[in-house]
Design a protein around this motif. Structure first.
Motif, short mmCIF file in Angstrom:
data_model
loop_
_atom_site.label_atom_id
_atom_site.label_comp_id
_atom_site.label_asym_id
_atom_site.label_seq_id
_atom_site.Cartn_x
_atom_site.Cartn_y
_atom_site.Cartn_z
N TRP A 1 0.77 -1.05 -0.07
CA TRP A 1 0.09 0.03 0.16
C TRP A 1 0.90 1.11 0.07
O TRP A 1 0.44 2.27 -0.55
CB TRP A 1 -0.97 0.14 0.98
CG TRP A 1 -1.96 -1.16 0.71
CD1 TRP A 1 -1.98 -2.60 1.52
CD2 TRP A 1 -2.90 -1.47 -0.24
NE1 TRP A 1 -2.82 -3.10 0.80
CE2 TRP A 1 -3.48 -2.44 -0.23
CE3 TRP A 1 -3.13 -0.30 -1.30
CZ2 TRP A 1 -4.46 -2.88 -1.05
CZ3 TRP A 1 -4.10 -0.80 -2.27
CH2 TRP A 1 -4.83 -2.20 -2.11
N ASN A 2 2.18 1.08 0.55
CA ASN A 2 3.16 2.43 0.40
C ASN A 2 3.48 2.49 -0.97
O ASN A 2 3.38 3.48 -1.50
CB ASN A 2 4.30 2.29 1.20
CG ASN A 2 3.80 2.24 2.62
OD1 ASN A 2 2.97 3.05 3.19
ND2 ASN A 2 4.62 1.84 3.57
N ILE A 3 3.69 1.26 -1.87
CA ILE A 3 3.94 1.44 -3.20
C ILE A 3 2.79 1.88 -3.99
O ILE A 3 2.92 2.90 -4.87
CB ILE A 3 4.38 0.18 -3.83
CG1 ILE A 3 5.67 -0.58 -3.33
CG2 ILE A 3 4.23 -0.07 -5.48
CD1 ILE A 3 5.84 -1.93 -3.62
N THR A 4 1.46 1.56 -3.57
CA THR A 4 0.48 2.17 -4.40
C THR A 4 0.28 3.73 -4.20
O THR A 4 0.00 4.48 -4.83
CB THR A 4 -0.75 1.43 -3.83
OG1 THR A 4 -0.71 0.00 -4.15
CG2 THR A 4 -2.08 2.01 -4.82
N LYS A 5 0.53 3.98 -2.85
CA LYS A 5 0.32 5.45 -2.15
C LYS A 5 1.52 6.34 -3.08
O LYS A 5 1.03 7.40 -3.71
CB LYS A 5 0.45 5.58 -0.96
CG LYS A 5 0.30 7.20 -0.45
CD LYS A 5 0.21 7.15 0.95
CE LYS A 5 0.74 6.26 1.82
NZ LYS A 5 0.72 6.44 3.27
N GLU A 6 2.71 5.72 -3.19
CA GLU A 6 3.52 6.77 -4.00
C GLU A 6 3.51 6.70 -5.37
O GLU A 6 3.90 7.70 -5.94
CB GLU A 6 4.97 6.38 -3.35
CG GLU A 6 5.42 6.46 -1.82
CD GLU A 6 5.00 7.77 -1.28
OE1 GLU A 6 5.43 8.75 -1.97
OE2 GLU A 6 4.33 7.95 -0.30
N THR A 7 2.79 5.54 -5.92
CA THR A 7 2.71 5.71 -7.17
C THR A 7 1.60 6.40 -7.83
O THR A 7 1.83 7.48 -8.70
CB THR A 7 2.36 4.21 -7.77
OG1 THR A 7 3.33 3.31 -7.43
CG2 THR A 7 1.82 4.38 -9.03
N LEU A 8 0.52 6.77 -6.82
CA LEU A 8 -0.62 7.39 -7.12
C LEU A 8 -0.17 9.09 -6.93
O LEU A 8 -0.67 10.15 -7.48
CB LEU A 8 -1.78 7.33 -6.26
CG LEU A 8 -2.41 5.93 -6.74
CD1 LEU A 8 -3.46 5.55 -5.92
CD2 LEU A 8 -3.04 6.09 -8.06
N ARG A 9 0.70 9.31 -5.85
CA ARG A 9 1.22 10.49 -5.51
C ARG A 9 1.74 11.33 -6.74
O ARG A 9 1.75 12.59 -7.06
CB ARG A 9 2.25 10.55 -4.33
CG ARG A 9 2.57 12.01 -3.66
CD ARG A 9 3.56 11.81 -2.95
NE ARG A 9 3.55 10.90 -1.83
CZ ARG A 9 2.49 10.98 -0.73
NH1 ARG A 9 2.12 12.38 -0.46
NH2 ARG A 9 2.46 10.36 0.33
N LYS A 10 2.43 10.49 -7.57
CA LYS A 10 3.16 10.99 -8.90
C LYS A 10 2.25 11.24 -9.95
O LYS A 10 2.36 12.30 -10.93
CB LYS A 10 4.17 9.69 -9.28
CG LYS A 10 5.13 9.77 -8.64
CD LYS A 10 5.79 8.32 -9.19
CE LYS A 10 6.98 7.81 -8.07
NZ LYS A 10 7.59 6.38 -8.47
#
Length: 198
Positions: A62-71
């Motif tokens: 979910w950290n990967i997902t969050k940082e991907t979406l942040r971009k």
């Protein structure tokens, strides 16, 4: 009503989850193994692949997902997205559903007349597996929901957990102890959705 139909009726989407242990990891593994083994697939292809992430491994997803979406989500609109992703990460674990594209492509080559259908049938089989696992987890007292952040996270997920490139990510299912009960569900009239001919 049969136990099976009761389970189908009771299954719901739970967004509020906690990391409290409801059942053992071993029991979850047993459920997933049985579901993968016995859920049907076209031509008995058995193309489903599943990864279960517990604890910190699930947090990592979910950290990967969050940082991907942040971009890609504008900063001034990111707060609701972050809150949503954090709610999935607040659970005990996550089931990742994949379909092995090597299997699909082999069937396409072997049965050319049905080639266009095999990706569709693969997704249908995955949907059945998702439903079986979702319902079985709920029967154990776990809440879950079904998410689709693929293909945005596919590459980093494959790299992080060293998964074969042929495994196509289809869905993510965060699960954990429910923290609240969903509201009543509304249904369209069955007369408009189902026809019987005798």
């Amino acid at each position: 009503m049969s136990n099976f139909l009761s389970a189908v009726k009771e299954r719901r989407t739970f967004y509020g989850l906690s990391k409290d242990v409801v059942v053992s990891n071993e029991r979850i593994q047993e459920i997933v193994n049985e579901a993968v083994k016995y859920t049907p697939s076209s031509f008995n292809s058995q193309s489903a692949r599943v990864v279960v992430l517990f604890g910190e491994q699930s947090d990592k997803l979910w950290n990967i997902t969050k940082e991907t979406l942040r971009k890609i989500v504008p900063a001034d609109n990111f707060a609701p997205t972050e809150e949503r992703i954090n709610s999935f990460g607040s659970g005990y674990g996550t089931v990742l559903f994949f379909e092995d594209q090597t299997v699909v492509e082999q069937l396409q080559a072997q049965f050319a007349a049905y080639a266009d259908n095999f990706p569709i049938w693969s997704n249908q089989s995955s949907g059945m597996l998702q439903f079986v696992i979702w319902t079985a987890l709920e029967q154990e007292g776990l809440g879950a929901s079904l998410q689709h952040y693929n293909p945005l996270i596919n590459e980093e997920v494959a790299q992080t957990w060293n998964l074969p490139s042929e495994w196509k990510l289809i869905a993510q299912m965060p699960f954990g102890k429910p923290t609240f009960t969903p509201g009543d569900k509304e249904f369209q009239p069955l007369e408009a959705r189902v026809k019987f001919f005798q």
